[in-house]
Design a protein around this motif. Sequence first.
Motif, short mmCIF file in Angstrom:
data_model
loop_
_atom_site.label_atom_id
_atom_site.label_comp_id
_atom_site.label_asym_id
_atom_site.label_seq_id
_atom_site.Cartn_x
_atom_site.Cartn_y
_atom_site.Cartn_z
N PRO A 104 -10.10 -0.01 -43.20
CA PRO A 104 -8.78 -0.58 -42.93
C PRO A 104 -8.69 -1.22 -41.55
CG PRO A 104 -8.73 1.77 -42.47
CD PRO A 104 -10.12 1.47 -42.97
N VAL A 105 -7.64 -2.04 -41.40
CA VAL A 105 -7.23 -2.52 -40.07
C VAL A 105 -6.26 -1.46 -39.55
CG1 VAL A 105 -5.89 -4.29 -38.85
CG2 VAL A 105 -7.56 -4.96 -40.60
N LEU A 106 -6.43 -1.06 -38.29
CA LEU A 106 -5.60 0.01 -37.73
C LEU A 106 -4.51 -0.55 -36.83
CD1 LEU A 106 -8.32 2.64 -36.69
CD2 LEU A 106 -7.30 2.22 -38.94
N ASN A 107 -3.33 0.03 -36.94
CA ASN A 107 -2.20 -0.31 -36.07
C ASN A 107 -1.75 0.96 -35.37
OD1 ASN A 107 -1.77 -3.22 -36.94
ND2 ASN A 107 -1.65 -2.16 -38.89
N GLU A 108 -2.02 1.03 -34.09
CA GLU A 108 -1.69 2.24 -33.31
C GLU A 108 -0.29 2.11 -32.75
OE1 GLU A 108 -3.35 3.91 -29.23
OE2 GLU A 108 -4.88 4.03 -30.81
N ILE A 109 0.55 3.09 -33.07
CA ILE A 109 1.96 3.04 -32.67
C ILE A 109 2.32 4.25 -31.81
CG2 ILE A 109 2.74 1.68 -34.66
CD1 ILE A 109 3.56 4.39 -35.97
N HIS A 110 3.39 4.09 -31.05
CA HIS A 110 3.89 5.18 -30.21
C HIS A 110 5.37 5.36 -30.48
CE1 HIS A 110 0.12 5.09 -27.95
NE2 HIS A 110 0.21 3.78 -28.07
N LEU A 111 5.79 6.60 -30.58
CA LEU A 111 7.21 6.91 -30.77
C LEU A 111 7.88 7.09 -29.42
CD1 LEU A 111 6.48 7.22 -33.74
CD2 LEU A 111 7.79 9.32 -33.80
N THR A 112 9.17 6.79 -29.37
CA THR A 112 9.96 7.05 -28.16
C THR A 112 10.06 8.57 -27.97
OG1 THR A 112 11.96 6.98 -29.49
CG2 THR A 112 11.35 4.95 -28.36
N LYS A 113 10.47 9.00 -26.79
CA LYS A 113 10.55 10.44 -26.49
C LYS A 113 11.43 11.19 -27.50
CE LYS A 113 9.38 11.08 -21.65
NZ LYS A 113 9.05 9.72 -21.20
N GLU A 114 12.49 10.52 -27.97
CA GLU A 114 13.39 11.15 -28.95
C GLU A 114 12.74 11.21 -30.33
OE1 GLU A 114 14.75 9.37 -25.62
OE2 GLU A 114 14.42 8.07 -27.36
N GLY A 115 11.70 10.39 -30.53
CA GLY A 115 11.01 10.36 -31.83
C GLY A 115 11.79 9.66 -32.92
N THR A 116 12.81 8.87 -32.52
CA THR A 116 13.68 8.23 -33.52
C THR A 116 13.33 6.77 -33.77
OG1 THR A 116 15.24 7.75 -31.74
CG2 THR A 116 15.67 9.72 -33.07
N GLU A 117 12.52 6.17 -32.91
CA GLU A 117 12.10 4.78 -33.13
C GLU A 117 10.73 4.52 -32.51
OE1 GLU A 117 14.75 2.58 -29.71
OE2 GLU A 117 15.69 2.94 -31.65
N LEU A 118 10.17 3.35 -32.85
CA LEU A 118 8.85 2.99 -32.34
C LEU A 118 8.97 2.28 -31.01
CD1 LEU A 118 7.10 1.44 -35.51
CD2 LEU A 118 7.29 3.84 -34.89
N GLU A 119 8.00 2.52 -30.13
CA GLU A 119 7.89 1.71 -28.92
C GLU A 119 7.54 0.29 -29.36
OE1 GLU A 119 8.45 2.63 -25.87
OE2 GLU A 119 7.98 4.77 -25.63
N ARG A 120 7.87 -0.70 -28.52
CA ARG A 120 7.62 -2.10 -28.88
C ARG A 120 6.13 -2.42 -29.07
NH1 ARG A 120 11.39 -6.18 -27.27
NH2 ARG A 120 13.26 -5.77 -28.50
N GLU A 121 5.30 -1.92 -28.13
CA GLU A 121 3.89 -2.33 -28.15
C GLU A 121 3.10 -1.66 -29.27
OE1 GLU A 121 1.89 -2.16 -24.36
OE2 GLU A 121 2.68 -4.15 -23.89
N VAL A 122 2.39 -2.51 -30.03
CA VAL A 122 1.53 -2.04 -31.12
C VAL A 122 0.13 -2.58 -30.87
CG1 VAL A 122 1.12 -2.05 -33.63
CG2 VAL A 122 3.47 -2.13 -32.75
N LEU A 123 -0.87 -1.70 -30.94
CA LEU A 123 -2.26 -2.14 -30.81
C LEU A 123 -2.85 -2.28 -32.21
CD1 LEU A 123 -5.00 -1.11 -28.39
CD2 LEU A 123 -5.45 -0.79 -30.81
#
Length: 213
Positions: A104-123
């Motif tokens: 697969p192609v991988l998309n690495e994501i990060h959650l905000t501290k609250e865990g309710t949404e994604l951070e903007r930057e995606v690798l």
Amino acid sequence: RLFAHWEAVASTHRVSLPRDMAGPIAQMARHSQAREPVPYVSLSQHGKCDEAAYEERQYPAGKWACVTMGEPMYEQSISMSFMKLMRYICKENSVGCHLGMTVPVLNEIHLTKEGTELEREVLTAYCLPGAFQQNPPVPMDPEIHITERAPLQVITRVFYGMTTEETILREISLFWELLGPTDTVLRETYIVASYENPSIPQRRNEIWFIRRA
């Protein structure tokens, strides 16, 4: 006709398709059957009634071509990144030839501290095929970086369909319910693994939980 089809797909991700993508799209279509799987070792499978609910895997270290984007929407970021990677895969590299697709192609994501949404930057990361692992072709695009990614141990679960921020957050939540409390995996960083092109409505994806080192 092929370009018009992909233009329509891109518009569903709120991305406009540049005319210079016509060549890479045609090349990818020609080579669509030859997709090399990223190597891994299956460590264990967990499920009910012969159906695997999730699987634990070990991925070896390897060289990946990576792009980071921070568009307003997740699907915009991964679309823009993958267009760059397509150009690299198809011709815009130091050997000037089609490198071949891996999945697969991988998309690495990060959650905000609250865990309710994604951070903007995606690798977004594309694994170099075996033939190019020792000597990766150099990208012409300065935003593409060839990175040696460390060995990775993950717990994976399949889901199908669109990969919007909403569906990803839902899948992460469902997976946590399934796993139960554990402090052996990361809580802020996850990977969305994509196996099929975005024109397939019920395309196969996986959510990966990353084991702590």
